[in-house]
Design a protein around this motif. Structure first.
Motif, PDB file in Angstrom:
ATOM      1  N   PRO A   1      -2.326 -71.941  16.339  1.00 35.29           N
ATOM      2  CA  PRO A   1      -1.386 -71.661  17.431  1.00 35.29           C
ATOM      3  C   PRO A   1      -2.181 -71.765  18.743  1.00 35.29           C
ATOM      4  O   PRO A   1      -2.852 -70.818  19.148  1.00 35.29           O
ATOM      5  N   LEU A   2      -2.112 -72.929  19.366  1.00 24.41           N
ATOM      6  CA  LEU A   2      -3.091 -73.236  20.413  1.00 24.41           C
ATOM      7  C   LEU A   2      -2.986 -72.357  21.654  1.00 24.41           C
ATOM      8  O   LEU A   2      -3.987 -71.975  22.238  1.00 24.41           O
ATOM      9  N   ASP A   3      -1.764 -72.032  22.055  1.00 26.06           N
ATOM     10  CA  ASP A   3      -1.653 -71.212  23.263  1.00 26.06           C
ATOM     11  C   ASP A   3      -2.222 -69.816  23.027  1.00 26.06           C
ATOM     12  O   ASP A   3      -2.849 -69.237  23.909  1.00 26.06           O
ATOM     13  N   GLN A   4      -2.011 -69.297  21.826  1.00 25.46           N
ATOM     14  CA  GLN A   4      -2.576 -67.986  21.516  1.00 25.46           C
ATOM     15  C   GLN A   4      -4.091 -68.098  21.339  1.00 25.46           C
ATOM     16  O   GLN A   4      -4.842 -67.185  21.686  1.00 25.46           O
TER      17      GLN A   4
ATOM     18  N   ASN B   1      -7.332 -65.516  14.149  1.00 21.31           N
ATOM     19  CA  ASN B   1      -6.160 -65.606  15.025  1.00 21.31           C
ATOM     20  C   ASN B   1      -6.048 -64.419  15.974  1.00 21.31           C
ATOM     21  O   ASN B   1      -4.947 -63.990  16.346  1.00 21.31           O
TER      22      ASN B   1
ATOM     23  N   GLU C   1      -5.573 -67.957  24.683  1.00 22.72           N
ATOM     24  CA  GLU C   1      -5.601 -66.564  25.140  1.00 22.72           C
ATOM     25  C   GLU C   1      -6.761 -65.818  24.474  1.00 22.72           C
ATOM     26  O   GLU C   1      -7.443 -65.004  25.099  1.00 22.72           O
TER      27      GLU C   1
END
Lengths: 488, 306, 294
Positions: free
Chosen positions: A280-283, A452, A286
């Motif tokens: 999940p690249l946007d996370q 993650n 972050e």
């Protein structure tokens, strides 16, 4: 890919939103806390503690020498012999609970002082450092009368007097990590905070007073490395707990080699944060941001090496740069500040040295635009791309907001690069695939693996490293072990 | 021929992963931004200008719609220097009336269409529904996607339907596509539906009809904003965003705007590219503005309810 | 005329092979009366270096075996030892132990192997934890082998000391390099033969013979050794090991004054001394549970 640039430096600027300092009432001068009393240092020497954001002096701090440390150790021994080791676990626990509660009550004050003294954003001291510190006391208070359940058939016994030395990056939190389990296990404590950030530890001493903790159970001696050395070398100390650099950790280990002192060392790190193309690249971005820019990168477990699968390298880099645009660097007391001041001039020099080195080694640097204040110690969030495993900025701990980015092609290469370091404190992995997560988390040689997510901490969660990141665990059930002796 | 790198991130039907806990963390970080004084006033006025003032009741009447239009043009006259709302949002049969009421105001008329809110009808009916709104002068069409087809995995159907409605809208109206995120079941599906809607030609993507709970949420909106951003980088085409339903107070509205500020930035901080679908948000924003001006906390009795 | 006995050449056990020491130096194993009964290899620094390479190579695959498999292999060592108990009793007696003591030592050694074999797939269950962190995360801590462990085995016993240190170290997935008792070295190499016929992959257990004080500086400074177990009372040696350990922050474990024959000195906590605690975090999505949403 098109060159559409998103403008995140918005016309809608946030107005200053400063946390009030009216709540705090710092003394001009702080003495040593020995045997439940505030004692002048025998040398009568003091040093200044400054606000790294303004370079203004906050208070004078007593400089403890060998004589003072000796007094503190004796006070701790006396407290151990006469009161603390005689108390039941239940009673010990109640004292520790009291400390936790008073910390919660004084949380705002502690947060403001932590930010003033250390330069970290108020958002972090308010939301992370102080609540977690109180959480540690609360958690370990409950263990005090349950040690038999933690170590069945082992008849756990306290060790005696623990000498503890804490770092400047999380002053109060590290004091809590050390004091809470030590007390819960029935030991007494002589603790030395780092010289640039003594204040909240001294406030913690006040809290111990407020809690009615028996005299001498917690003793705080302030000073620099030489004060720490006096603790390490004192014959009356049964246990050393140190958090700091690997260099100093090794000196300590050597110094106590001829003694029976037990040791816990929480040392440096150079964590790899590994991003796979199916993450999940946007996370993940972050997580990268939290991994390296949390507390200005003054974090031993910081994700200072980013390993990105080559297929998504450009996208991740773009997202990362965009995200960096929205980071607010400035007054640590401003509630909107994301990146505060570097803790000291000395540390800023170290970071700048590495930034210079990175450029000299041919790496490409990226920093968001913007001006830095003249007063105070500041460093922009910094990325280095085009680095190789052999670059020094990849190998050495910088302890600042500086991220070295490398690419990898295969799982095997990611693991090899991630483990290719003398350190082994933490690591991060980002992928949506469950079996890959477990493959990675089991092969990464590190004491904490975040999958993650990154830079999460909890009182119940053991923390500590493999290899040259030290030994022993702090936090959780496993954190008790460092403060007990066993029959088998 | 130059080969274009096909990004696995933005390929229309690829699944861009979303981690819900990570999204929540990011949202809570953004919502902790402290917006004060002039920044707050700026934000509140911006919020007002972005409202699609909405009535979508079975009981809508001519006078109800008239009153709503008046409110949109005169939010709180005693304050002075306030923007109008961006649009009035109604059912197709009230478009003509709203258009007439709003003449010269600069306020758009938005119409829901395509068998709103369920979307359960034939494509023919949906096209007719849309045409009816456009013929009556709608500036914007808020369509719903076929969630059933989406759950059946018939993504092509969903895609083609949007493309068809877009074709009907042509140059007459901007197409806002409602994903009805509360029925999609996961943030991954929200992302997938966003990608489908954008690649199929939507001008805006919108969270909800307001008829399903949950309607708009901050996490869902963040996922959609990230999708818009990736699409923009990939194609250069700017897509608007409209959270709708459940946004009824000023604080929450500012939090949404903060998401936009930190995700997409200045280009989207205008009512051309960001809207709130809301029926009762305006008054709370107005109360906050009055609070900023007078220093006193306000009572609802001093703000008109239409 | 009586038959001429064939004398055994006692070599060392490295990487699943029985090489001689590269130094070519030997020392005599004496019997209880002080008469030499065999020549033992005197391991050199280079022998140790070569052994670390073998131990490192073997460690990861060994750790990657299933716990059940490691359990069975330890059990297999016990089986093989049982089958050759007579030889060990005889060797122990040759080195000055009474028959009763020798029998006792061999039987205890066999039982100890079985004790640790049983822990292979259990120790993790009593010392790992699931940590209830405040937040939407699943968090657990478990043990992993430290890596390559060097061992200075107890000087007093020929067999039980060897078995009692090797078993808890390898059971979790470490590989080890053991320096056997210098004065009671005979059965260490015979034990290596047992190991060699017990499905233990080459390199997982390596046995050297020689002088502890000579080798301790090398054992403790080698950068690719993760942990060092010292069984003994030499204070100077302990200090030296601890000082040297800072080269790579080796974990030093000291076992003083242990009577290895006693059951109380077998423990799962001895296994975890040669492990590292790894804590893993992963988010828990909150969708579908009551009161949650997205």
């Amino acid at each position: 890919m098109s060159e559409n640039k998103i403008n995140l430096k918005s016309a809608w600027d946030l107005a200053p939103s400063l946390e009030s300092t009216s709540l705090i009432n710092l003394k001009k001068q702080y003495e040593l806390f020995i045997g439940g009393k505030w004692v002048k240092p025998s040398s009568n020497k003091y040093f200044d503690t400054n606000n790294p954001a303004t370079e203004e002096k906050l208070a004078s701090i007593a400089n403890a020498n060998a004589k003072d440390v000796d007094l503190a150790v004796k006070a701790a021994r006396k407290a151990y012999d006469t009161t603390w080791s005689k108390l039941s676990g239940k009673e010990r626990g109640k004292y520790i609970y009291r400390i936790a509660r008073i910390m919660q009550e004084r949380a705002k004050e502690l947060a403001v002082v932590e930010t003033l003294d250390g330069g970290k954003p108020i958002r972090e001291s308010r939301d992370i450092d102080i609540p977690l510190a109180a959480n540690h006391f609360f958690y370990y208070a409950g263990w005090a009368d349950k040690l038999e359940y933690a170590f069945p058939n082992r008849n756990p016994k306290s060790l005696g007097v623990a000498g503890q030395i804490t770092p400047w990056n999380f002053p109060l939190l590290m004091a809590a990590w050390k004091i809470a389990p030590a007390l819960a296990c029935g030991n007494t404590v002589v603790l030395k905070p780092a010289e640039t950030t003594s204040l909240t530890t001294l406030l913690l001493a006040e809290i111990c007073e407020q809690a009615g903790l028996p005299d001498g159970v917690v003793n705080i001696v302030t000073g620099a490395g030489d004060t720490g050395a006096e603790i390490v070398n004192h014959d009356g100390i049964d246990k050393i707990a140190f958090t700091g650099s690997t260099g100093v950790g090794k000196i300590i280990q050597k110094a106590i080699a001829g003694t029976d002192k037990k040791a816990t060392l929480e040392l440096g790190g150079k964590a790899a944060n590994i991003v796979f193309e199916d993450a999940p690249l946007d996370q993940a971005v972050e997580g990268i941001i939290n991994g390296i820019f949390f507390n200005q990168g003054h974090v031993c477990c910081a994700g200072s090496r980013l390993l990105v699968q080559e297929s998504v390298y450009e996208v991740v880099l773009r997202k990362l740069k965009d995200r960096m645009e929205s980071l607010i660097l400035g007054n640590p007391l401003d509630k909107n500040t994301d990146i505060g001041a570097i803790n000291s001039k000395e540390q800023l020099d170290t970071i700048n040295h590495y930034i210079k080195l990175g450029k000299e080694e041919g790496a490409e640097i990226y920093q968001p635009e913007g001006k830095l204040e003249k007063k105070g110690y500041w460093c922009k969030p910094t990325l280095f791309t085009g680095v190789a495993q052999s670059n020094r900025i990849v190998q050495e701990e910088i302890f600042g907001p500086v991220l070295a980015i490398q690419t990898f092609r295969t799982i095997e290469e990611a693991i090899t690069k991630a483990n290719n370091t003398p350190y082994g404190l933490s690591a991060g992995v980002w992928t949506d695939k469950g079996s890959k997560i477990f493959n990675m988390t089991s092969q990464l040689r590190a004491g904490i693996v975040w999958a993650n997510t990154f830079n999460k901490f909890d009182a119940t969660s053991p923390f500590g490293g493999y290899k040259e990141s030290g030994f022993g665990r702090e936090g959780g059930l496993h954190g008790l072990e460092a403060y007990l002796s066993f029959e088998n | 021929m130059e080969s274009k790198k096909l990004s696995i991130i933005n390929h229309p039907l690829s699944i861009t992963k979303v981690d819900q806990v990570g999204i929540s963390d990011r949202v809570s970080r953004i919502t902790k931004r402290s917006v004060k004084n002039e920044a707050k006033i700026y934000g509140l006025k911006m919020a007002l200008s972005m409202i699609d003032l909405t009535t979508l009741e079975g009981a809508d009447t001519v006078n109800k719609v008239k009153q709503l239009c008046y409110k949109g043009m005169h939010l709180h006259d005693s304050y002075g220097d306030l923007p109008t709302v961006a649009a009035i949002c109604v059912y197709p049969n009230f478009v003509g009336l709203a258009k007439e009421q709003l003449k010269g105001s600069g306020i758009n008329v938005a119409s829901v269409a395509t068998a709103f809110p369920s979307g359960n009808s034939s494509l023919e009916v949906k096209i007719t529904d849309t045409k009816m709104a456009i013929d009556a002068g709608a500036d914007e069409v808020d369509m719903v996607i076929s969630r059933g087809k989406f759950h059946q995995g018939e993504y092509n159907y969903v895609f083609d339907e949007i493309a068809k409605i877009k074709e009907v809208c042509g140059k007459h109206a901007r197409l806002k596509t409602i994903l009805e995120t509360g029925e999609l079941g996961s943030l991954d599906n929200v992302r997938k539906a966003s990608d489908i809607a954008m690649y199929a030609g939507s001008d805006f993507i919108k969270t909800s009809t307001g008829k399903i709970s949950p309607a708009a949420t901050l996490p869902v909106t963040l996922v959609m904003l990230e999708a818009i951003k990736d699409y923009y980088y990939e194609t250069g085409i700017q897509i608007g965003m409209k959270p709708a339903g459940g946004i009824s107070n000023a604080k929450l509205a500012l939090q949404y705007l903060m998401l936009v500020k930190e995700t997409l930035g200045d280009k989207w901080l205008t009512n051309e590219w960001f809207r709130f679908g809301a029926s009762s948000l305006a008054n709370d924003v107005l109360m906050q503005l009055e609070k900023q001006r007078t220093g006193n906390y306000q009572s609802k009795d001093y703000f008109s309810k239409d | 005329m009586s038959r001429i006995e064939v004398l055994k050449t006692y070599k060392m056990y490295i990487g699943g092979k029985f090489p001689r020491t590269e130094s070519g130096i030997h020392y005599p194993q004496l019997d209880s009366k002080g008469n030499p009964i065999a020549n033992m290899c005197k391991a050199s620094r280079k022998d140790f270096r070569n052994t670390v390479v073998e131990a490192r190579k073997a460690q990861e695959p060994w750790a990657n075996r299933t716990a059940y498999n490691r359990s069975q292999i330890l059990y297999r060592i016990a089986e093989m030892l049982e089958g050759r108990k007579a030889q060990f009793i005889e060797e122990l007696m040759q080195m000055g132990t009474t028959k009763k003591q020798a029998e006792n030592e061999v039987f205890t050694s066999i039982d100890r192997l079985i004790y640790y074999a049983g822990w292979a797939d259990k120790y993790q269950q009593i010392s790992s934890s699931v940590n209830p962190v405040s937040g939407a995360f699943f968090n657990f801590s478990m043990h992993e082998p430290t890596g390559v462990v060097a061992v200075i085995a107890p000087e007093e016993n020929g067999l039980i000391g060897l078995v009692s240190t090797i078993a808890p170290i390898i059971v979790s997935g470490n590989s080890c390099i053991v320096l056997a008792s210098e004065s009671k070295a005979l059965c260490s190499i015979s034990f290596a033969e047992v190991i060699n016929s017990s499905d233990v992959p080459g390199g997982v257990i390596n046995i050297l013979t020689g002088n502890a004080l000579e080798l301790i500086p090398h054992f403790s400074t080698h950068m690719d050794v993760n942990s060092l177990l010292y069984c003994g009372n030499n204070k100077k040696a302990i200090q030296l090991m601890k000082e040297n350990s800072v080269t790579n922050l080796k974990r030093i474990v000291v076992k003083k004054d242990i009577d290895w024959m006693k059951d109380e000195n077998e423990s799962p906590y001895f296994i975890t001394k040669f492990t590292e605690v790894k804590t893993t975090w992963h988010p828990i999505e909150k969708i579908g549970a009551s009161g949650s949403g997205y």
